[in-house]
Design a protein around this motif. Sequence first.
Motif, PDB file in Angstrom:
ATOM      1  N   LEU A 163     -12.353  -2.345   4.903  1.00 48.39           N
ATOM      2  CA  LEU A 163     -11.935  -3.222   3.939  1.00 48.39           C
ATOM      3  C   LEU A 163     -10.616  -2.976   3.438  1.00 48.39           C
ATOM      4  O   LEU A 163      -9.928  -3.866   3.205  1.00 48.39           O
ATOM      5  CB  LEU A 163     -12.824  -2.946   2.854  1.00 48.39           C
ATOM      6  CG  LEU A 163     -14.193  -3.809   2.673  1.00 48.39           C
ATOM      7  CD1 LEU A 163     -14.973  -3.262   1.459  1.00 48.39           C
ATOM      8  CD2 LEU A 163     -14.359  -5.076   3.141  1.00 48.39           C
ATOM      9  N   LEU A 164     -10.065  -1.568   3.673  1.00 52.97           N
ATOM     10  CA  LEU A 164      -8.894  -1.135   3.123  1.00 52.97           C
ATOM     11  C   LEU A 164      -7.951  -0.440   4.258  1.00 52.97           C
ATOM     12  O   LEU A 164      -8.662   0.155   5.023  1.00 52.97           O
ATOM     13  CB  LEU A 164      -9.062  -0.522   1.858  1.00 52.97           C
ATOM     14  CG  LEU A 164      -9.597  -1.327   0.619  1.00 52.97           C
ATOM     15  CD1 LEU A 164      -9.813  -0.158  -0.643  1.00 52.97           C
ATOM     16  CD2 LEU A 164      -8.466  -2.172   0.115  1.00 52.97           C
ATOM     17  N   PRO A 165      -6.754  -0.589   4.207  1.00 52.97           N
ATOM     18  CA  PRO A 165      -5.993   0.414   4.903  1.00 52.97           C
ATOM     19  C   PRO A 165      -6.109   1.768   4.772  1.00 52.97           C
ATOM     20  O   PRO A 165      -6.317   2.179   3.717  1.00 52.97           O
ATOM     21  CB  PRO A 165      -4.737  -0.107   4.868  1.00 52.97           C
ATOM     22  CG  PRO A 165      -4.505  -1.212   4.048  1.00 52.97           C
ATOM     23  CD  PRO A 165      -5.814  -1.190   3.483  1.00 52.97           C
ATOM     24  N   GLY A 178      -0.297  -8.785  -1.436  1.00 52.86           N
ATOM     25  CA  GLY A 178      -1.578  -8.418  -1.377  1.00 52.86           C
ATOM     26  C   GLY A 178      -1.789  -7.354  -0.139  1.00 52.86           C
ATOM     27  O   GLY A 178      -2.313  -6.261  -0.507  1.00 52.86           O
ATOM     28  N   ASP A 179      -0.668  -7.367   0.852  1.00 47.72           N
ATOM     29  CA  ASP A 179      -0.708  -6.043   1.543  1.00 47.72           C
ATOM     30  C   ASP A 179      -0.315  -4.848   0.865  1.00 47.72           C
ATOM     31  O   ASP A 179      -0.695  -3.930   1.211  1.00 47.72           O
ATOM     32  CB  ASP A 179       0.182  -6.531   2.750  1.00 47.72           C
ATOM     33  CG  ASP A 179      -0.135  -5.931   4.298  1.00 47.72           C
ATOM     34  OD1 ASP A 179      -1.182  -5.249   4.387  1.00 47.72           O
ATOM     35  OD2 ASP A 179       0.466  -6.618   5.236  1.00 47.72           O
ATOM     36  N   ALA A 182      -3.441  -3.624  -1.187  1.00 49.70           N
ATOM     37  CA  ALA A 182      -4.166  -3.044  -0.390  1.00 49.70           C
ATOM     38  C   ALA A 182      -3.819  -1.746   0.066  1.00 49.70           C
ATOM     39  O   ALA A 182      -4.750  -0.648   0.101  1.00 49.70           O
ATOM     40  CB  ALA A 182      -4.530  -3.985   0.828  1.00 49.70           C
TER      41      ALA A 182
END
Lengths: 321, 568
Positions: A163-165, A178-179, A182
């Motif tokens: 879901l997440l980096p 958003g990036d 995240a």
Amino acid sequence: MTRFLGQRLLQSIVVLLAMSFVVYALIGLMPGDPIDMMIKSDPRMTAADAQRLKALYGLDQPLVGRYWAWLQAALAGNFGYSRLFARPALDALWPAVQSTVILVGTSFVLALAVALPAGVWVARRPGGRADRWVNLFCFAGISVPPFWLAILLIMLFAVKLGLLPAGGVPTRAGAGIGDHIAHLALPVLTLALLQIGGYLRFMRAAMIEALRQDYVRTAEAKGLSPMRVLLSHALPNALIPVVTVVALGFGGLFSGALITENMFAWPGMGKLIFDSIMGNDFNLALVALLFATLLTLLGNLLADIAYALLDPRIVYAELKP
Amino acid sequence: MAATEGQLRYTAPMRKPIWMSTLLAAALAASMPAGATDKDELVIGMTQYPSTLNPNIDPMLAKTLVLDMARRPFTAYDVQWQMICMLCVTLPTIENGLAVLEDLPDGKQGIAVTYAIQPKAIWGDGTPVSTKDVQFTWEVGRHPQSGVGAAEFYRRAYKLDIKDAKTFTFHFDKVTYDYNGLGDFNVLPAHLEAAAFAAEPVEYRHRTRYDTDSTNPGLYFGPYRVVEVKAGSHIVLEPNPTWYGDKPFFKRIVFRAIENSVALEANLLSGAIDYITGELGLTLDQGLAFEQRHGQKYDVIYKPGLIYEHIDMNLDNPMLKDGGVRRALLMALDRQSISDKLFGGKQPVAATFVSPLDWVFDDALKTVAFDPEGAGRLFDEAGWKRGPGGMRQNAEGQKLSFELMTTAGNRSRETVQQVLQAQWKQAGVDIRIRNEPPRVLFGETVTKRKFTGMAMYAWVSAPEHLPRTTLHSEEIPTQANNWSGQNAGGYASKRMDELIEATEVELDRAKRKALWKDMQELYLADLPVLPLYFRADVFVLPKWLKGVTPTGHLNPAPLWVEYWRRVE
């Protein structure tokens, strides 16, 4: 108050000067220098190369002489050049400060936003079911090693759920807000979880103490609503010790979070300070540590001012030196 | 009020899944790792970030990996460890007439070596790579305050003749076996860098455009050029339109620095990075564990190279001065078993300091085998007999006991150290472990020869690299030479000095190989250092990434990045 502030500022300058020498001396007394490390990693570097480079970087000069030269330049506004980042030390510092403010600041606000209301809430019924669960959560947060928590969150949210980096900053061209959010999520969550327990316990303890005071009973006897007693009478008094802890945490904000920043490859102050010390980057280490010291002193000063605001009985103008 | 609270209690659970799923979907969309979605992009993870991008200042492996994609050296060693031309057209040799012996004014012999620059080599801003750049780079390198790291090349190249825009001749004051190698000479763009250097040479290292204007296309002429630099975090490269060679496949390559190797692995598994480079990536034990868990999803390549793990012995120690004791110590070690059990057999046991992959390696040389009985005999002959508890002591009752040091925190070395201690205990030798952080060990203890017994660490080498700095008697660190040199054990052998000096100036390949053979035999006979093994790098690649060929030496795989491909 003005006199008090003047005294504190003067003290801060003395502390900063002393710190600059202590830090410079400690780094300078550490064994080895960057050139020694270069020799170990490049078989083509000769003893003559090492001697030439040591002279060029001033590493062949006595420590006190190097410090004096640095101090004179620093007072003239030149804080030197960062060897590790190949740019002026201040230029290397600012991006890290910004990164840290974003990361640690967000987690700090998040931690306070959760810890303070929760601490007040559970203090109403110490030993109750909610209090026991919250305590369990607090002790888990306080005792869990940051390294382990970071890996756990990475494995869960980045590897298993995808879901997440797993950390770092966005590298994709045209990365949007958003990036960025995240990439910030997991390190913020890690730091917040680590901080919530401590702040919550402080808030809870201070609130329990405040709720036992006579003025609270008086307020209740006057027929004030429980919420008003809690928020208007108990909370301001309970906040005074909490403000001290929070103010110290504010200084810590700017020295970064070394382990979390390393685990999430976040280019913040903690990582910068660590790298600069390990890499014998005198100028950068000094600037970074002095900046963190300055902010810690400033945090303490803000705490003192906050005391006066929270408790009208505290008047600094009456203090004698 | 109560109704409101009740309503809230009722509605919150209903809203939660929608709210959460929206948030997670947004996060998913926003955070999808670039490497997982963009098939033209390759994200490489490594544990170091380069301090400068100037190719001649502050040597760092991380910088080499990045710059090898954006520029090319004149000469390099290829995958077969043979020297080749990259930026030059033909490798000069005496045989092809491009290298000519010449007499120097002082009566000694020198050599003139002529190179031609690739005719199509052009900096990213359209300026041809020319002899003006060569001239400028040479001037920078020769300036004592320019900050250039390895400057031995510039000391030897005393004169430069420019023939035309693409042809030049270096005159060297000494004829050495590596006369045609220009490995340390990294050409700089004169049209961008000359002004900063001319203004103030001593400040050049602070004003180089590689650091002040890193994304200037004119700084690069390789298959890629640097288009984004986030200090301490990542460097992005994109294809260079002026590149004269084969067109590279990837439209974007990102180097991400993640210092913690556990986090590096997690990033790989999550898809945030595609490939972990071997030179600055997982340790061997991490690589072996990773392969066991995820080997079906990734190609794990182990490449032994030139990092020579060994044990330095302080030869001033009377016990270690005895060659018989040193040999017995080595014979008492089962190094093959250590390599097999701890490193999955991926790290070849070292016979001497020469890698078996190097052409100068002597195939006929026999590695000292594990022979506990033979070791016992040698100890006995040296006067160290088994005493109470099976530990060895001499006639005066002095125990055969040494301190063994290594870098604290290096898990792999610390594990090996414990096995060594146990194996030597079996032979009756007492070992006391004392470890120090790398900067203390290398900055003080080893450099100033303060270790009393043994120190385990590694030397980095290059193909056919003479062991002058590590084995020549002039390289023993002393107060007089300001603790420079890497012969920390204090090995002084007239014969070894002669062999090193003779090999350095021997141009005949066959004769040089014979000298190397003598050098290795002498090393094995004297055993000034206990050889352990050559360290293997672990490259973790996705199955779809083809064309990456680890070399094992200082010219790494990115020098051939244009041949890297995504093959599904």
